[in-house]
Motif scaffolding. Structure first.
Motif, PDB file in Angstrom:
ATOM      1  N   ALA A   1       0.829  -1.209   0.000  1.00 40.16           N
ATOM      2  CA  ALA A   1       0.000   0.000   0.000  1.00 40.16           C
ATOM      3  C   ALA A   1       0.863   1.259   0.000  1.00 40.16           C
ATOM      4  N   ARG A   2       1.934   1.262   0.769  1.00 38.14           N
ATOM      5  CA  ARG A   2       2.845   2.419   0.772  1.00 38.14           C
ATOM      6  C   ARG A   2       3.462   2.626  -0.613  1.00 38.14           C
ATOM      7  N   ALA A   3       3.873   1.526  -1.247  1.00 36.87           N
ATOM      8  CA  ALA A   3       4.467   1.617  -2.586  1.00 36.87           C
ATOM      9  C   ALA A   3       3.457   2.154  -3.591  1.00 36.87           C
ATOM     10  N   LEU A   4       2.210   1.713  -3.508  1.00 37.28           N
ATOM     11  CA  LEU A   4       1.170   2.194  -4.424  1.00 37.28           C
ATOM     12  C   LEU A   4       0.907   3.682  -4.220  1.00 37.28           C
ATOM     13  N   ILE A   5       0.848   4.129  -2.975  1.00 33.38           N
ATOM     14  CA  ILE A   5       0.604   5.548  -2.697  1.00 33.38           C
ATOM     15  C   ILE A   5       1.784   6.387  -3.168  1.00 33.38           C
ATOM     16  N   THR A   6       3.001   5.907  -2.941  1.00 30.54           N
ATOM     17  CA  THR A   6       4.193   6.634  -3.396  1.00 30.54           C
ATOM     18  C   THR A   6       4.199   6.765  -4.912  1.00 30.54           C
ATOM     19  N   ALA A   7       3.868   5.674  -5.609  1.00 28.68           N
ATOM     20  CA  ALA A   7       3.822   5.713  -7.073  1.00 28.68           C
ATOM     21  C   ALA A   7       2.716   6.644  -7.549  1.00 28.68           C
ATOM     22  N   TYR A   8       1.577   6.625  -6.882  1.00 27.05           N
ATOM     23  CA  TYR A   8       0.448   7.480  -7.259  1.00 27.05           C
ATOM     24  C   TYR A   8       0.812   8.950  -7.080  1.00 27.05           C
TER      25      TYR A   8
END
Length: 86
Positions: A59-66
């Motif tokens: 989830a952290r990786a997805l938010i960072t990418a977003y």
């Protein structure tokens, strides 16, 4: 459950919650009902996105990418109908 992100406002929180859900990550937006108490409660730190411990890293990786994404150049229309340009 662990808190992985503090959105700036309710709109960002709901947007990120929906994005995570579309990627198969169940997220909970905490603090949305506390926003009515601004003035009596601190303004910052009320909202949070929480996920299960086993999904926190993804989830952290997805938010960072977003948050780091930028639009493709050339995707913007040349003319915006019904928009006043000053």
């Amino acid at each position: 459950m662990q808190k992985i992100y503090e959105p700036e406002n309710l709109m960002e929180g709901e947007l990120l919650q929906a994005m995570l859900a579309s990627e198969g990550v169940e997220a909970h937006l905490t603090g949305r009902h506390l926003l009515g108490g601004i003035g009596e409660l601190p303004v910052f730190g009320l909202l949070g996105i929480s996920v299960d411990n086993d999904q926190a890293e993804r989830a952290r990786a997805l938010i960072t990418a977003y948050n780091g994404a930028s639009p493709f150049s050339g995707d913007e229309p040349d003319v915006f109908p019904d928009v006043l340009v000053c």
